[in-house]
Design a protein around this motif. Structure first.
Motif, mmCIF file in Angstrom:
data_model
loop_
_atom_site.group_PDB
_atom_site.id
_atom_site.type_symbol
_atom_site.label_atom_id
_atom_site.label_comp_id
_atom_site.label_asym_id
_atom_site.label_seq_id
_atom_site.Cartn_x
_atom_site.Cartn_y
_atom_site.Cartn_z
ATOM 1 N N UNK A 48 6.758 12.640 -6.531
ATOM 2 C CA UNK A 48 7.533 12.404 -5.314
ATOM 3 C C UNK A 48 8.781 11.592 -5.636
ATOM 4 N N UNK A 49 8.569 10.643 -6.537
ATOM 5 C CA UNK A 49 9.708 9.800 -6.899
ATOM 6 C C UNK A 49 10.785 10.621 -7.593
ATOM 7 N N UNK A 50 10.419 11.545 -8.493
ATOM 8 C CA UNK A 50 11.398 12.404 -9.156
ATOM 9 C C UNK A 50 12.071 13.329 -8.154
ATOM 10 N N UNK A 76 18.404 12.914 -4.147
ATOM 11 C CA UNK A 76 19.515 11.977 -3.988
ATOM 12 C C UNK A 76 20.707 12.414 -4.835
ATOM 13 N N UNK A 77 20.429 12.808 -6.090
ATOM 14 C CA UNK A 77 21.518 13.257 -6.960
ATOM 15 C C UNK A 77 22.157 14.528 -6.418
ATOM 16 N N UNK A 124 0.826 -1.196 0.000
ATOM 17 C CA UNK A 124 0.000 0.000 0.000
ATOM 18 C C UNK A 124 0.859 1.245 0.000
ATOM 19 N N UNK A 125 2.081 1.178 0.593
ATOM 20 C CA UNK A 125 2.961 2.334 0.590
ATOM 21 C C UNK A 125 3.519 2.562 -0.809
ATOM 22 N N UNK A 126 3.815 1.476 -1.536
ATOM 23 C CA UNK A 126 4.327 1.626 -2.897
ATOM 24 C C UNK A 126 3.259 2.213 -3.812
ATOM 25 N N UNK A 127 2.166 1.829 -3.596
ATOM 26 C CA UNK A 127 1.103 2.355 -4.448
ATOM 27 C C UNK A 127 0.824 3.801 -4.123
#
Length: 170
Positions: free
Chosen positions: A17-19, A25-26, A8-11
Motif C-alpha cells: 500500500x505504501x508503494x 503521488x509521483x 494502530x493505523x500505522x501498523x
C-alpha cells in the motif's frame, strides 16, 4: 486515545500500500508537472515577456515623447522667431507706408503751393496790365479834358480824384 488509534493505523499500512501511495503521488506530480506546472510556467514566461516588452515600449515611448517635446520646443522657438520677424516687417512696412504718404502729401502741398504762386503771379500780372490800361485810359481822358479847357490846379486835382474814384469802383 488518539495516539493509540494512530499507532494502530500505522501498523495496519502494509508495504504494498505504501508503494502504491508513493507511486500514485509521483504519478500525480508528473501529471501536475505536465498539466499545470508547464502551462503555468509558460503563461508566467509570456507574462514576463509581455511586461518586459511593455517596459521596453514604455521606454521607447518616453524617448519618443522627449524627442517630440524637444521638436515641439524647437518649432515653438522657430515660430516665435518667425512671428517676431513678421511683426518687425509689418512695423517697417507701416513706417515705409507712412513715410510714403507723408512724402506724397509734401509733394502735393508743394505742387499746390507752386500752383498758388503761379496763379497769384498771373493775377498780379493781369492786375498790373489792367492797372496800366486803366492809367493809360485815365491819362488819355485827362489829356483830352485838358485839351478842351484850361483848368486850375484845384480843378485838375478834383478831376484826377474823380477819375481815381471812378477807377476804384471798377
Amino acid at each position: 486515545m488518539f495516539q493509540t488509534t494512530l499507532l494502530t493505523a500505522e501498523k495496519s499500512i502494509e508495504l504494498g500500500d505504501m508503494l502504491f501511495i508513493i507511486a500514485s503521488f509521483l504519478l500525480l506530480m508528473v501529471i501536475l508537472w505536465r498539466v499545470a506546472y508547464k502551462p503555468l510556467m509558460k503563461v508566467l514566461d509570456q507574462r514576463a515577456d509581455k511586461i518586459s516588452g511593455d517596459l521596453d515600449g514604455a521606454e521607447t515611448a518616453r524617448k519618443d515623447a522627449e524627442d517630440l517635446s524637444q521638436q515641439r520646443q524647437a518649432e515653438l522657438t522657430k515660430t516665435r522667431q518667425e512671428s517676431s520677424q513678421v511683426i518687425q516687417q509689418a512695423k517697417a512696412s507701416a513706417q515705409k507706408q507712412g513715410q510714403d504718404l507723408l512724402d506724397a502729401a509734401n509733394e502735393r502741398a508743394t505742387a499746390i503751393g507752386k500752383q498758388a504762386e503761379s496763379d497769384a503771379g498771373k493775377l498780379k500780372a493781369d492786375a498790373l496790365a489792367q492797372a496800366k490800361d486803366d492809367v493809360a485810359d485815365l491819362s488819355v481822358a485827362i489829356a483830352a479834358k485838358l485839351m478842351k479847357k484850361e483848368l486850375s490846379a484845384d480843378d485838375q486835382r478834383s478831376l484826377i480824384n474823380a477819375y481815381i474814384a471812378e477807377l476804384d469802383q471798377k
